[in-house]
Design a protein around this motif. Structure first.
Motif, PDB file in Angstrom:
ATOM      1  N   VAL A 108      75.607  10.000 -80.628  1.00 60.90           N
ATOM      2  CA  VAL A 108      75.423   9.654 -79.093  1.00 60.90           C
ATOM      3  C   VAL A 108      75.307   8.145 -78.932  1.00 60.90           C
ATOM      4  N   ALA A 109      74.654   7.312 -79.815  1.00 57.28           N
ATOM      5  CA  ALA A 109      74.546   5.983 -79.537  1.00 57.28           C
ATOM      6  C   ALA A 109      74.568   5.062 -80.739  1.00 57.28           C
ATOM      7  N   PRO A 110      75.873   5.210 -81.390  1.00 57.46           N
ATOM      8  CA  PRO A 110      75.812   4.351 -82.751  1.00 57.46           C
ATOM      9  C   PRO A 110      75.673   2.795 -82.308  1.00 57.46           C
ATOM     10  N   ASP A 111      75.956   2.329 -81.186  1.00 58.15           N
ATOM     11  CA  ASP A 111      75.777   1.014 -80.812  1.00 58.15           C
ATOM     12  C   ASP A 111      74.584   0.361 -80.188  1.00 58.15           C
ATOM     13  N   ALA A 112      73.633   1.458 -80.168  1.00 53.83           N
ATOM     14  CA  ALA A 112      72.073   1.151 -79.747  1.00 53.83           C
ATOM     15  C   ALA A 112      71.663  -0.027 -80.382  1.00 53.83           C
ATOM     16  N   PRO A 113      70.703  -0.848 -79.854  1.00 55.63           N
ATOM     17  CA  PRO A 113      70.337  -2.289 -80.444  1.00 55.63           C
ATOM     18  C   PRO A 113      69.180  -1.819 -81.544  1.00 55.63           C
ATOM     19  N   ILE A 114      68.419  -0.639 -81.181  1.00 54.87           N
ATOM     20  CA  ILE A 114      67.498  -0.300 -82.313  1.00 54.87           C
ATOM     21  C   ILE A 114      67.953   1.314 -82.763  1.00 54.87           C
ATOM     22  N   ARG A 115      68.031   1.562 -84.043  1.00 51.94           N
ATOM     23  CA  ARG A 115      68.188   2.810 -84.346  1.00 51.94           C
ATOM     24  C   ARG A 115      67.523   3.195 -85.513  1.00 51.94           C
ATOM     25  N   LEU A 116      66.530   4.109 -85.366  1.00 53.96           N
ATOM     26  CA  LEU A 116      65.627   4.530 -86.426  1.00 53.96           C
ATOM     27  C   LEU A 116      65.679   5.964 -86.635  1.00 53.96           C
ATOM     28  N   LEU A 117      65.321   6.224 -88.070  1.00 54.03           N
ATOM     29  CA  LEU A 117      65.360   7.558 -88.489  1.00 54.03           C
ATOM     30  C   LEU A 117      63.727   8.038 -88.968  1.00 54.03           C
ATOM     31  N   LEU A 118      63.204   8.717 -88.632  1.00 52.97           N
ATOM     32  CA  LEU A 118      61.985   9.324 -88.857  1.00 52.97           C
ATOM     33  C   LEU A 118      61.865  10.373 -89.574  1.00 52.97           C
ATOM     34  N   THR A 119      61.301  10.398 -90.836  1.00 52.13           N
ATOM     35  CA  THR A 119      61.227  11.533 -91.772  1.00 52.13           C
ATOM     36  C   THR A 119      59.807  11.529 -92.210  1.00 52.13           C
ATOM     37  N   ALA A 120      59.682  12.784 -92.853  1.00 54.38           N
ATOM     38  CA  ALA A 120      58.564  13.128 -93.704  1.00 54.38           C
ATOM     39  C   ALA A 120      58.733  14.447 -94.872  1.00 54.38           C
ATOM     40  N   SER A 121      57.988  14.595 -95.706  1.00 58.48           N
ATOM     41  CA  SER A 121      58.284  15.366 -96.669  1.00 58.48           C
ATOM     42  C   SER A 121      58.348  16.929 -96.082  1.00 58.48           C
ATOM     43  N   GLU A 122      59.291  17.761 -96.494  1.00 59.15           N
ATOM     44  CA  GLU A 122      59.113  19.104 -96.028  1.00 59.15           C
ATOM     45  C   GLU A 122      57.633  19.651 -95.847  1.00 59.15           C
ATOM     46  N   GLU A 123      56.834  19.579 -96.886  1.00 58.10           N
ATOM     47  CA  GLU A 123      55.560  20.054 -96.738  1.00 58.10           C
ATOM     48  C   GLU A 123      54.725  19.425 -95.924  1.00 58.10           C
ATOM     49  N   VAL A 124      54.945  18.250 -95.576  1.00 56.07           N
ATOM     50  CA  VAL A 124      54.123  17.644 -94.259  1.00 56.07           C
ATOM     51  C   VAL A 124      54.712  18.331 -92.933  1.00 56.07           C
ATOM     52  N   ARG A 125      56.020  18.207 -92.982  1.00 54.04           N
ATOM     53  CA  ARG A 125      56.618  18.420 -91.737  1.00 54.04           C
ATOM     54  C   ARG A 125      56.160  20.080 -91.366  1.00 54.04           C
TER      55      ARG A 125
END
Length: 221
Positions: free
Chosen positions: A138-155
């Protein structure tokens, strides 16, 4: 000046929605939950004769899908036509149906254009846009691109805590099935080049918000 996109992706239960909303609130930015549009379209398929999964690829969604969403993190609502569907799109039957809608290529193309239109119309200096393929498609040129993750157990624990015990098993099934289905369309578990990873497994809510804000301020400075 064009509105900047702060792109945040992540799997279900990673905290991206609640964290994104609070980050937008603290920075004075807009907030856009792109998953709500997929859910609203799924709701339309379940509730309106004019929509069905089989028809979606041939419909002109820009004309027939009257979708509206607030980008104000303090006043969040979602509408389809005159129907306020803010609560309805969180119902279990919609959650279990949404992956059938999200896997259709024509739907994803429409959603990309819709996202950019909503950002442009927000009137904000920046909008925190969260979803599954914002950083890559959607926005590969966005100035800030972050991926939030967590372990499956926590999620799974986080998602189950939001709902009653009776629906915990349903939540676990929904999260696992949604991850499996969406992963066939987009890789939202591995950061693409230039995307910064934020693992919230060992962070509480406030720590997660602070970590994201620090990366945004660093990237925009």
């Amino acid at each position: 000046m064009a509105t900047k996109i702060i792109a945040i992706d992540g799997p279900a239960g990673s905290g991206k929605s609640s964290v994104s909303k609070q980050v937008a609130r603290e920075l004075g930015f807009g907030y856009l939950d792109t998953g709500a549009a997929y859910r609203a379209l799924a709701w339309a398929c379940l509730n309106h004769d004019g929509f069905s999964v089989d028809q979606l690829s041939s419909l002109n969604l820009a004309q027939v899908f009257d979708y509206q969403i607030s980008t104000d993190p303090d006043n969040f609502w979602v509408k389809v036509g005159n129907n306020d569907v803010t609560a309805a799109i969180r119902e279990p039957q919609v959650a279990e149906f949404v992956s059938q809608v999200a896997r259709i290529p024509e739907v994803r193309t429409f959603m990309k254009a819709l996202t950019h239109r909503l950002v442009a119309e927000s009137g904000k200096p920046a909008v925190v846009v969260e979803g599954r393929d914002i950083t890559t498609v959607v926005a590969p040129d966005a100035p800030i691109r972050l991926l939030l993750t967590a372990s499956e157990e926590v999620r799974l624990k986080r998602r189950s805590a939001e709902l009653s015990e009776s629906s915990a098993a349903s939540v676990m099934r929904q999260v696992s099935e949604r991850d499996a289905s969406d992963s066939k369309v987009v890789d939202f578990m591995t950061p693409a080049p230039g995307v910064q990873l934020v693992d919230t497994s060992d962070l509480n809510f406030n720590q997660s918000v602070s970590a994201v804000i620090a990366l945004i301020e660093q990237g925009l400075s």
